[in-house]
Design a protein around this motif. Structure first.
Motif, short mmCIF file in Angstrom:
data_model
loop_
_atom_site.label_atom_id
_atom_site.label_comp_id
_atom_site.label_asym_id
_atom_site.label_seq_id
_atom_site.Cartn_x
_atom_site.Cartn_y
_atom_site.Cartn_z
N GLY A 197 0.79 -1.22 0.00
CA GLY A 197 0.00 0.00 0.00
C GLY A 197 0.83 1.27 0.00
N ALA A 198 2.16 1.16 -0.02
CA ALA A 198 3.03 2.34 -0.01
C ALA A 198 2.80 3.16 -1.28
CB ALA A 198 4.49 1.92 0.09
N ARG A 199 2.73 4.46 -1.12
CA ARG A 199 2.39 5.36 -2.21
C ARG A 199 3.42 6.49 -2.30
NH1 ARG A 199 -3.55 7.56 -3.44
NH2 ARG A 199 -3.09 9.45 -4.62
N ARG A 200 3.85 6.84 -3.55
CA ARG A 200 4.79 7.93 -3.76
C ARG A 200 4.23 8.86 -4.83
NH1 ARG A 200 9.26 5.40 -4.95
NH2 ARG A 200 10.42 5.81 -3.03
N SER A 201 4.05 10.12 -4.49
CA SER A 201 3.57 11.11 -5.45
C SER A 201 4.74 11.60 -6.30
CB SER A 201 2.92 12.28 -4.72
OG SER A 201 2.46 13.25 -5.65
N LEU A 202 4.57 11.58 -7.62
CA LEU A 202 5.61 12.02 -8.53
C LEU A 202 5.36 13.42 -9.07
CD1 LEU A 202 6.19 8.76 -10.63
CD2 LEU A 202 7.41 9.53 -8.58
N ALA A 203 4.10 13.74 -9.39
CA ALA A 203 3.79 15.05 -9.97
C ALA A 203 2.31 15.31 -9.84
CB ALA A 203 4.21 15.09 -11.44
N THR A 204 1.94 16.60 -9.91
CA THR A 204 0.54 17.01 -9.97
C THR A 204 0.37 17.95 -11.16
OG1 THR A 204 0.95 18.83 -8.43
CG2 THR A 204 0.10 16.76 -7.50
N ALA A 205 -0.79 17.85 -11.83
CA ALA A 205 -1.08 18.69 -12.98
C ALA A 205 -2.57 18.60 -13.27
CB ALA A 205 -0.28 18.25 -14.20
N LEU A 206 -3.03 19.51 -14.12
CA LEU A 206 -4.44 19.47 -14.53
C LEU A 206 -4.76 18.15 -15.20
CD1 LEU A 206 -7.12 21.06 -14.81
CD2 LEU A 206 -6.26 21.88 -17.01
N SER A 207 -3.84 17.65 -16.03
CA SER A 207 -3.98 16.33 -16.64
C SER A 207 -2.62 15.88 -17.14
CB SER A 207 -4.99 16.36 -17.79
OG SER A 207 -4.52 17.16 -18.86
N PHE A 208 -2.49 14.58 -17.30
CA PHE A 208 -1.26 13.99 -17.81
C PHE A 208 -1.60 13.28 -19.13
CE2 PHE A 208 -0.73 14.21 -13.23
CZ PHE A 208 0.53 14.77 -13.12
N ARG A 209 -0.84 13.59 -20.17
CA ARG A 209 -1.09 13.01 -21.48
C ARG A 209 0.10 12.16 -21.91
NH1 ARG A 209 -4.29 17.58 -24.89
NH2 ARG A 209 -5.46 18.48 -23.17
N GLY A 210 -0.20 11.12 -22.68
CA GLY A 210 0.87 10.30 -23.24
C GLY A 210 1.79 9.69 -22.21
N VAL A 211 1.25 9.27 -21.07
CA VAL A 211 2.09 8.69 -20.02
C VAL A 211 2.65 7.36 -20.51
CG1 VAL A 211 2.16 7.87 -17.64
CG2 VAL A 211 0.67 9.80 -18.26
N SER A 212 3.97 7.22 -20.48
CA SER A 212 4.63 6.02 -21.00
C SER A 212 5.80 5.65 -20.09
CB SER A 212 5.12 6.25 -22.43
OG SER A 212 5.75 5.10 -22.94
N VAL A 213 5.77 4.41 -19.61
CA VAL A 213 6.80 3.91 -18.70
C VAL A 213 7.93 3.27 -19.51
CG1 VAL A 213 7.26 2.33 -16.79
CG2 VAL A 213 5.05 3.49 -16.94
N SER A 214 9.18 3.53 -19.13
CA SER A 214 10.32 2.90 -19.80
C SER A 214 10.27 1.39 -19.60
CB SER A 214 11.63 3.46 -19.26
OG SER A 214 11.78 3.17 -17.88
N PRO A 215 10.88 0.62 -20.52
CA PRO A 215 10.80 -0.84 -20.42
C PRO A 215 11.28 -1.42 -19.10
CG PRO A 215 11.58 -0.22 -22.59
CD PRO A 215 11.53 1.06 -21.78
#
Length: 325
Positions: A197-215
């Motif tokens: 259940g551990a949670r880490r906030s990375l960023a806040t914004a109105l919206s996030f588009r094209g979110v893509s995680v590296s392999p």
């Protein structure tokens, strides 16, 4: 007036004109006849999968064409969501439950995805899915996130609003984005350990588009628009936390591997699309070449081994393959 050294002017001119000086990358058509948008690579990078049927093919199914365009065969006789490594078929039903079938032996289990696909870990031994409210404004709509082991029972791990799953970082940690409560203005991009259940906030914004995680799950790239000047732009961020990097670029992007990113800059003048590569380690761009063509509707993919790119030609509707430098 201070004189600017000639060498500096020449270097700047070369940088600014890099795209116009790019050589055209040779490509070959592997599918023709505008049949097959949405083609994707097989896990071994040797072929492309595509949906087709009559009149071009005898029956409807998932077909594959070799990367050289020489051979077309039918890979699957039924249509389903297939996992990235082609180990599982996700077969939605007409009600709450979706059947998940292991292709190696036909063993099945069900999940209440309401017809939606699932998001797999790299090993494809765990998965996640969402169930969202079906009424109301999307920004205020509750989305419940579930995680499960294969053949196991799902467990709800989060509730968010106006968001969803962005991917797995490893076997335990999900990357999610959404609002904590329906009345919030901003969404949050955050990691969630589904075991602890551990949670880490990375960023806040109105919206996030094209979110893509590296392999390898170590980085995430995303685009922010229509927010403050400090937030807008293309961002590369470590998923473990740490300092983000704003990239001076705009366009369509895909990961080539864990340390290299490919980007096609927006070309509003109708000229051929240029393929650029960003090296995360050196923080440097290089131009690989232009396609001599444009990509139709952002329909392009990088092979899993990072050696080729496939794209849907805007010129003739053919699926073409480029060998990357």
């Amino acid at each position: 007036m201070k004189r600017v050294p000639f060498k500096r002017v020449w270097a700047l001119a070369l940088a600014l004109s890099a795209s116009s000086l790019a050589a055209t990358l040779p490509s070959r058509a592997v599918l023709s006849g505008t049949c097959c948008p949405g083609a994707v690579w097989t896990p071994d990078s040797q072929a492309l999968l595509f949906l087709d049927g009559p009149p071009a093919r005898p029956t409807t199914g998932i077909y594959q064409v070799s990367a050289d365009g020489e051979t077309v065969t039918r890979r699957f006789s039924s249509v389903a969501f297939f996992s990235p490594k082609l180990r599982w078929a996700v077969r939605p039903g007409t009600g709450e439950n979706t059947v998940i079938e292991r292709l190696a032996d036909g063993r099945r289990f069900t999940l209440p995805t309401r017809g939606g696909d699932v998001t797999w870990t790299a090993s494809e031994n765990r998965l996640a899915f969402t169930r969202s409210d079906t009424a109301g404004n999307f920004d205020r709509r509750a989305t419940r996130v579930f995680a499960a082991d294969v053949f196991g029972s799902p467990r709800q791990v989060a509730t968010l609003y106006g968001g969803g799953i962005s991917g797995w970082l490893n076997e335990n940690v999900l990357l999610l984005n959404g609002k904590r409560s329906p009345g919030n203005r901003d969404r949050e991009l955050f990691t969630l350990d589904t075991r602890t259940g551990a949670r880490r906030s990375l960023a806040t914004a109105l919206s996030f588009r094209g979110v893509s995680v590296s392999p390898d799950g170590s980085r995430v790239i995303y685009y922010v628009a229509f927010d403050s000047a400090a937030r807008n732009g293309l961002w590369l961020r470590p998923t473990s936390g740490g300092t983000p990097r704003k990239l001076d670029a705009f366009g369509s992007y895909r990961w080539r591997d864990a340390r290299r990113l490919l980007l096609i800059p927006l070309r509003a003048d109708g000229s051929p699309h240029v393929l650029r590569e960003y090296n995360v380690g050196t923080n440097a761009w290089r131009t690989l070449g232009d396609l001599g063509d444009q990509v139709r509707q952002g329909d392009w993919n990088v092979s899993p081994d990072g050696e080729r790119v496939s794209y849907l030609s805007a010129r003739d509707g053919n699926v073409r393959v480029v060998e990357l430098p």
